[in-house]
Scaffold this active site. Structure first.
Site, mmCIF file in Angstrom:
data_model
loop_
_atom_site.group_PDB
_atom_site.id
_atom_site.type_symbol
_atom_site.label_atom_id
_atom_site.label_comp_id
_atom_site.label_asym_id
_atom_site.label_seq_id
_atom_site.Cartn_x
_atom_site.Cartn_y
_atom_site.Cartn_z
ATOM 1 N N GLU A 1 0.833 -1.221 0.000
ATOM 2 C CA GLU A 1 0.000 0.000 0.000
ATOM 3 C C GLU A 1 0.862 1.263 0.000
ATOM 4 O O GLU A 1 2.075 1.212 0.241
ATOM 5 C CB GLU A 1 -0.944 0.004 1.201
ATOM 6 N N LYS B 1 -2.671 -1.506 15.669
ATOM 7 C CA LYS B 1 -2.154 -0.685 16.762
ATOM 8 C C LYS B 1 -3.240 -0.483 17.809
ATOM 9 O O LYS B 1 -4.419 -0.385 17.461
ATOM 10 C CB LYS B 1 -1.769 0.705 16.238
HETATM 11 N N1 PSU Z 1 -2.164 1.702 10.757
HETATM 12 C C1 PSU Z 1 -0.813 1.732 10.804
HETATM 13 N N2 PSU Z 1 -0.141 2.308 9.769
HETATM 14 C C2 PSU Z 1 -0.777 2.850 8.685
HETATM 15 C C3 PSU Z 1 -2.214 2.805 8.655
HETATM 16 C C4 PSU Z 1 -2.851 2.213 9.699
HETATM 17 O O1 PSU Z 1 -0.226 1.251 11.757
HETATM 18 O O2 PSU Z 1 -0.123 3.372 7.782
HETATM 19 C C5 PSU Z 1 -2.934 3.367 7.464
HETATM 20 C C6 PSU Z 1 -3.304 2.254 6.464
HETATM 21 O O3 PSU Z 1 -3.220 2.773 5.156
HETATM 22 C C7 PSU Z 1 -4.746 1.966 6.814
HETATM 23 C C8 PSU Z 1 -5.230 3.345 7.135
HETATM 24 O O4 PSU Z 1 -5.489 1.373 5.762
HETATM 25 O O5 PSU Z 1 -4.182 3.929 7.867
HETATM 26 C C9 PSU Z 1 -6.527 3.324 7.921
HETATM 27 O O6 PSU Z 1 -7.077 4.610 7.971
HETATM 28 P P1 PSU Z 1 -8.568 4.799 8.533
HETATM 29 O O7 PSU Z 1 -8.497 4.417 9.976
HETATM 30 O O8 PSU Z 1 -8.853 6.263 8.335
HETATM 31 O O9 PSU Z 1 -9.437 3.901 7.737
#
Ligand code: PSU
Ligand code: MN
Length: 306
Positions: free
Chosen positions: A27, A162
């Site tokens: 990603e 996390k």
């Molecule tokens: N958690 C991490 N590192 C990241 C992300 C999440 O430890 O880089 C990023 C990923 O791209 C994940 C996104 O898909 O954040 C999720 O964002 P949201 O909670 O807004 O859906």
């Protein structure tokens, strides 16, 4: 397979796909919003190399000039990493807007799964997935990553989630949506910086071949959706739980005080946790992504050979 409209598959990725060789999707929100520059760019390139070294072809996914890309150039990775939070963070809902306006977008787990599936890529490696946020009872903040896992046939290899998230509610949500959570050589759900948490995975599998066999069975029956493959951070890179918990608590408090909501929430928390824990957590973060890249390559190879 020819590239559908809107999608550009890099030549090496296309070659691997059409000859039945292993490909691993990666990603790009992790590059723009998940780590600081320049470590984000160095890590993205290193992760690609790690996939190659382990016998698969990496396909880093993003939107460039309004084109969905499966496979980026070094320059494109540099561009995403340098621009950081100025790049649009793209989840499923955002994809058509970036395409229509010819924009630059970094894909989250959800959007990366969408593009990977379009390209015919079944295995994807990242750091951590989005999930149900703490306080979601009030905020309704549930990552679109979870809905994507429910409907799109891509296995996501991660180090768990996390604990900026509510891990218990994240597991409940995945169960409701029919998304299996597999622990690789572990019974406990890893919590990103730590190898375990208070929660159990649904299934423990100890080899890449067993994981590939479950994916084969699932998709052969046309059961929709993906799978979470939770791969614990290597012991020597795990963080002391107290240090991480403290940083996460503080980051969450700051987010509440500053009224951070919606798509800004996760990038804000990631950046604050990284800043508050200094280089230690970044080093751990990099190592766990490399570890996931290795496992994803092994799963993709088993999947192709079975
Ligand atoms: N958690 C991490 N590192 C990241 C992300 C999440 O430890 O880089 C990023 C990923 O791209 C994940 C996104 O898909 O954040 C999720 O964002 P949201 O909670 O807004 O859906
Ligand atoms: Mn959210």
């Amino acid at each position: 397979m020819t590239s559908p409209a809107y999608l550009d598959i890099a030549p090496d990725v296309q070659h691997a796909l059409s000859t039945g060789r292993a490909v691993v999707a990666l990603e790009s929100t992790i590059i723009s919003h998940g780590m600081p520059y320049p470590q984000n760019v160095a890590t993205a390139l290193q992760v690609e190399d790690e996939v190659r070294k382990h016998g698969a072809v990496p396909a880093t996914i993003a939107i460039v000039g309004g084109r969905l890309k499966a496979g980026l150039s070094r320059d494109e990775i540099e561009q995403l990493g340098r621009a950081g939070h100025a790049v649009t963070k793209v989840s499923r809902r955002d994809i058509p807007f970036l395409v229509a306006r010819g924009g630059l977008g970094a894909t989250t787990v959800a959007a990366t799964m969408v593009v990977a599936a379009m390209a015919g890529i079944r295995v994807f490696a990242t750091g951590g997935i989005g999930g149900v946020h703490r306080g979601a009872q009030e905020s309704f903040d549930i990552s679109a990553d979870l809905q994507e896992l429910a409907q799109t046939p891509v296995a996501v290899v991660c180090a768990g989630a996390k604990s900026i998230l509510d891990l218990r509610l994240t597991l409940e949500y995945l169960e409701t949506q029919g998304v299996p959570v597999v622990g690789y050589q572990t019974d406990a759900l890893p919590a990103f910086f730590t190898r375990d948490s208070a929660f159990k995975v649904d299934y423990r599998l100890d080899t890449a071949a067993e994981i590939a066999a479950v994916l084969k069975a699932k998709w052969a029956m046309a059961l929709k959706g993906g799978m979470v493959v939770a791969n614990p951070i290597p012991e020597q890179f795990a963080m002391p739980r107290e240090a991480i918990d403290q940083a996460i608590e503080q980051a969450l408090q700051e987010a509440t005080q500053q009224g951070i909501v919606g798509k800004e929430s996760t990038p804000f928390l990631l950046a604050r946790v990284c800043a508050l824990t200094g280089g230690d957590s970044l080093a751990s973060n990099i190592q766990l992504v490399l570890n996931n890249a290795r496992l994803a390559a092994a799963i993709a190879i088993s999947y192709c050979n079975s």
